[in-house]
Design an enzyme around this catalytic site. Structure first.
Site, PDB file in Angstrom:
ATOM      1  N   LYS A  17       2.628  -5.185   4.023  1.00  0.00           N
ATOM      2  CA  LYS A  17       3.581  -5.176   5.140  1.00  0.00           C
ATOM      3  C   LYS A  17       3.240  -4.068   6.139  1.00  0.00           C
ATOM      4  CE  LYS A  17       7.372  -5.299   3.047  1.00  0.00           C
ATOM      5  NZ  LYS A  17       8.246  -4.235   2.595  1.00  0.00           N
ATOM      6  N   ILE A 149      18.127  -5.306  -5.114  1.00  0.00           N
ATOM      7  CA  ILE A 149      19.491  -4.780  -4.968  1.00  0.00           C
ATOM      8  C   ILE A 149      19.501  -3.561  -4.052  1.00  0.00           C
ATOM      9  CG2 ILE A 149      21.359  -3.584  -6.212  1.00  0.00           C
ATOM     10  CD1 ILE A 149      20.824  -5.458  -8.557  1.00  0.00           C
ATOM     11  N   LYS A 188       0.959 -23.373  -1.976  1.00  0.00           N
ATOM     12  CA  LYS A 188       2.356 -23.697  -2.241  1.00  0.00           C
ATOM     13  C   LYS A 188       3.306 -22.962  -1.287  1.00  0.00           C
ATOM     14  CE  LYS A 188       2.156 -26.536  -5.606  1.00  0.00           C
ATOM     15  NZ  LYS A 188       2.453 -27.939  -5.209  1.00  0.00           N
ATOM     16  N   PRO A 191       7.773 -20.728  -2.646  1.00  0.00           N
ATOM     17  CA  PRO A 191       8.268 -19.339  -2.707  1.00  0.00           C
ATOM     18  C   PRO A 191       8.696 -18.827  -1.323  1.00  0.00           C
ATOM     19  CG  PRO A 191       6.211 -19.554  -3.933  1.00  0.00           C
ATOM     20  CD  PRO A 191       6.415 -20.860  -3.218  1.00  0.00           C
ATOM     21  N   GLY A 355      -4.796  18.431  -5.364  1.00  0.00           N
ATOM     22  CA  GLY A 355      -4.082  18.130  -6.608  1.00  0.00           C
ATOM     23  C   GLY A 355      -3.171  19.271  -7.024  1.00  0.00           C
ATOM     24  N   CYS A 382      -7.952  21.475  -0.097  1.00  0.00           N
ATOM     25  CA  CYS A 382      -6.762  22.101  -0.700  1.00  0.00           C
ATOM     26  C   CYS A 382      -7.080  22.607  -2.116  1.00  0.00           C
ATOM     27  CB  CYS A 382      -5.576  21.154  -0.646  1.00  0.00           C
ATOM     28  SG  CYS A 382      -4.010  22.053  -0.594  1.00  0.00           S
ATOM     29  N   MET A 385     -10.678  23.273  -2.410  1.00  0.00           N
ATOM     30  CA  MET A 385     -11.137  24.540  -1.829  1.00  0.00           C
ATOM     31  C   MET A 385     -10.833  25.685  -2.794  1.00  0.00           C
ATOM     32  SD  MET A 385      -9.154  27.183  -0.281  1.00  0.00           S
ATOM     33  CE  MET A 385      -9.348  28.478   0.899  1.00  0.00           C
ATOM     34  N   HIS A 508      -5.278  19.830   5.011  1.00  0.00           N
ATOM     35  CA  HIS A 508      -5.634  18.435   4.699  1.00  0.00           C
ATOM     36  C   HIS A 508      -6.176  17.735   5.943  1.00  0.00           C
ATOM     37  CE1 HIS A 508      -3.837  18.068   0.644  1.00  0.00           C
ATOM     38  NE2 HIS A 508      -3.151  19.109   1.055  1.00  0.00           N
ATOM     39  N   GLU A 510      -7.840  15.138   6.193  1.00  0.00           N
ATOM     40  CA  GLU A 510      -7.783  13.669   6.083  1.00  0.00           C
ATOM     41  C   GLU A 510      -6.529  13.089   6.734  1.00  0.00           C
ATOM     42  OE1 GLU A 510      -7.130  15.836   3.707  1.00  0.00           O
ATOM     43  OE2 GLU A 510      -5.727  15.083   2.203  1.00  0.00           O
TER      44      GLU A 510
HETATM   45  N1  GLN Z   1      -1.742  22.960  -6.131  1.00  0.00           N
HETATM   46  C1  GLN Z   1      -2.289  23.666  -5.021  1.00  0.00           C
HETATM   47  C2  GLN Z   1      -1.239  24.443  -4.258  1.00  0.00           C
HETATM   48  O1  GLN Z   1      -0.077  24.138  -4.298  1.00  0.00           O
HETATM   49  C3  GLN Z   1      -3.046  22.737  -4.094  1.00  0.00           C
HETATM   50  C4  GLN Z   1      -2.162  21.722  -3.442  1.00  0.00           C
HETATM   51  C5  GLN Z   1      -2.914  20.564  -2.875  1.00  0.00           C
HETATM   52  O2  GLN Z   1      -4.062  20.305  -3.227  1.00  0.00           O
HETATM   53  N2  GLN Z   1      -2.268  19.817  -1.995  1.00  0.00           N
HETATM   54  O3  GLN Z   1      -1.562  25.366  -3.573  1.00  0.00           O
END
Ligand code: GLN
Length: 550
Positions: A17, A149, A188, A191, A355, A382, A385, A508, A510
């Site tokens: 969507k 719902i 079909k 649906p 992460g 992030c 790095m 970030h 990206e």
């Molecule tokens: N966990 C790390 C921090 O909080 C990096 C966060 C992330 O990669 N967005 O600084």
């Protein structure tokens, strides 16, 4: 006054969507209209910031620091515009507003109910974007599937708006699936009929039906859908599976989706669609002249949506370099000193992903070491790095126990530490360092070369940072801070001048890559990876020639 388009979905989730909404918005924008898109999400979280990527994919961060649904990333990448907090509203946020108002006494004496109080708040949030006067068209995508719902108050709000507005000021696009039954060799429509019936029971009559399908819909089938769903045959739009999401606007253009919308909304005087840049991009995407392998090191690699913006940034930057970027997903948890060269040996570049938490960090550190020692182009984002900083401290500077206090609160060498302003934060939702901040780049560095100017502005989502107490030690040892926040000195970019391409960014990048404006670090990273691949193949040829001679 803005006009409103509502996009609903039926039959099943995951029909795309967001892509259909973004494609329609792109076409209207290409015809000279000012367009934005909003996503209404029926879940109760106030925003997706506290959701695990396994639950809901990537969390997309806007300029103003809103943690939002990943569809907003598609909207920005397609439209080349910025969205904001107002572009993503959840049930949680609606209820929070209404409940806060109730406590303040705004409804004194009244029973607060789903209708009208919740629906009024939903309508207010939809209309608020249009009332800014910045847009001719506001597209609002309703998350979930008709019949859920939790989606009912949103559908009811759309019904009320449709009833309140002049007919030419709003329309509803309903996206459904036309499944193909192999045994019967048939597409079909049932649906879809049921889905539209369900909409009608809720008082909404779709104006346009977009049909996701693996096979073309013939004229008879379109007529049948039109008849049973009570729309004009021309308003039944075929949305065949596409080789790239970026081809969908062109397919929708061929189906006249934009013209049908313009007619219903009685918008005249629009221009022919200006899609030159978009088509150039598609041409490059289709005809790459080279191919490279980029390793994506992360812990959510089973779920592609977890790294959506990174993957799309590679598509944009790859096309710009006329290069097919093959992503090799590598689970950081399973990288060890023993298997690292086998796992990373065939790569032309390495990206260590963002992460949170402990899981998989040692694998990331081993991967960074491999890239650093083997002159493999490296890009850390992030947490990526932060891992590069820890790796350098441990393996080059000899600080064997260096770590981030996120993973080891008692480390003797906290080269990555919790930001000062985060130390008093106890609430989890919306409390990271979020959104756009300026960054000053040092002249003569790789970062400066990549961007070509300073200061830059990029978006953030983190709590930990480079510990500036160690900065001098790092710079003496060869890892430099090439970008810093001008107000606080927070290190935003680190790099290794004695490596062909080694860059880690706290922000970030990206989140700001679009089809028409690929992000410069991604573009240059691909360039470096291409060079690495060329050198490697030259070296291989030389070895083969030597072997033949001897
Ligand atoms: N966990 C790390 C921090 O909080 C990096 C966060 C992330 O990669 N967005 O600084």
């Amino acid at each position: 006054m803005a006009k409103y388009i509502f996009v609903t979905g039926g039959v099943t989730s995951s029909l795309g969507k967001g892509i259909i909404a973004a494609s329609l918005a792109k076409l209207l924008q290409a015809r000279g209209l000012r367009v934005t898109i909003q996503k209404l999400d029926p879940y109760i979280n106030v925003d997706p910031g506290t959701l695990n990527p396994y639950e809901h994919g990537e969390c997309f961060v806007t300029e103003d620091g809103a943690e939002t649904d990943l569809d907003l990333g598609h909207y920005e990448r397609f439209l080349n515009i910025f969205t904001s907090q107002a572009n993503n509203v959840t049930t949680g946020r609606i209820y929070q507003t209404v409940i806060n108002r109730e406590r303040e006494g705004a409804y004194l004496g009244k029973t607060v109910q789903v209708i009208p109080h919740i629906t009024d708040e939903i309508k207010r949030r939809i209309l608020a974007i249009g009332e800014t006067g910045e847009y001719d068209i506001v597209l609002t995508e309703i998350g979930g599937t008709v019949g859920d719902i939790e989606g009912l108050p949103f559908i009811e709000a759309v019904r009320q708006l449709q009833w309140e507005m002049p007919e030419e000021d709003c329309l509803v696009v309903h996206l459904t699936l036309i499944p193909y039954l192999k045994a019967a060799n048939e597409l079909k429509t049932k649906p879809t009929q049921h889905s539209v019936k369900l909409m009608s029971e809720n008082g909404i009559h779709p104006d346009i039906i977009v049909c996701r399908t693996e096979r073309p819909l013939n004229a008879d089938l379109k007529k049948k859908i039109a008849q049973f769903c009570n729309v004009k045959t021309e308003a039944v739009i075929e949305a065949m599976d596409a080789s790239s999401i970026y081809r969908v606007p062109i397919k929708m253009l061929q189906e006249n989706l934009d013209l049908i919308v313009l007619k219903k909304l009685q918008i005249n005087g629009y221009a022919a669609p200006e899609l030159t840049k978009w088509k150039e991009f598609l041409e490059k995407l289709k005809h790459p002249t080279s191919k490279i392998n980029i390793g994506l090191i992360g812990k959510y690699i089973e779920l592609q949506d977890a790294y959506k913006s990174i993957l799309e940034s590679f598509v944009h930057a790859g096309a710009m370099n006329e290069c097919k970027v093959q992503i090799v997903n590598i689970h950081s948890e399973y990288i060890t000193d023993e298997n690292v060269s086998e796992k990373l040996g065939g790569l032309d570049g390495l990206l260590v992903a963002p992460g949170f938490g402990m899981r998989g960090v040692e694998g990331k550190i081993i991967a960074v070491k491999y890239a650093r020692e083997n002159q493999l182009p490296f890009f850390g984002i992030c947490l990526g790095m932060q891992m590069a900083v820890i790796e350098y401290a441990r393996n080059v500077m000899g600080l064997k126990d260096a770590h981030s206090t996120e993973m080891d609160a008692d480390t003797k060498n906290p080269v990555i530490d919790l930001m000062e302003e985060q130390k008093k934060v106890t609430v989890k939702g919306g409390t990271m360092r979020l959104g756009a901040y300026p960054c000053t780049l040092k002249e003569g560095t790789l970062a400066y070369k990549i961007y070509g100017h300073s200061p830059i502005s990029e978006r953030h989502r983190h709590r930990w940072e480079f510990n500036n107490k160690y900065l001098e030690q790092f710079e003496n040892a060869g890892m430099i801070a090439s970008g810093k926040n001008p107000a606080t000195g927070l290190v935003e970019v680190v790099e290794l001048p004695n490596h062909p391409f080694f860059i880690g960014v706290q922000y970030h990048p990206e989140l700001k890559s679009t089809v028409e404006n690929p992000q410069p670090i991604f573009v240059n990273f691909i360039k470096a990876a291409k060079e690495f691949a060329e050198q490697r193949s030259k070296a291989k040829t030389a070895v083969l020639q030597n072997e033949t001679i001897s």
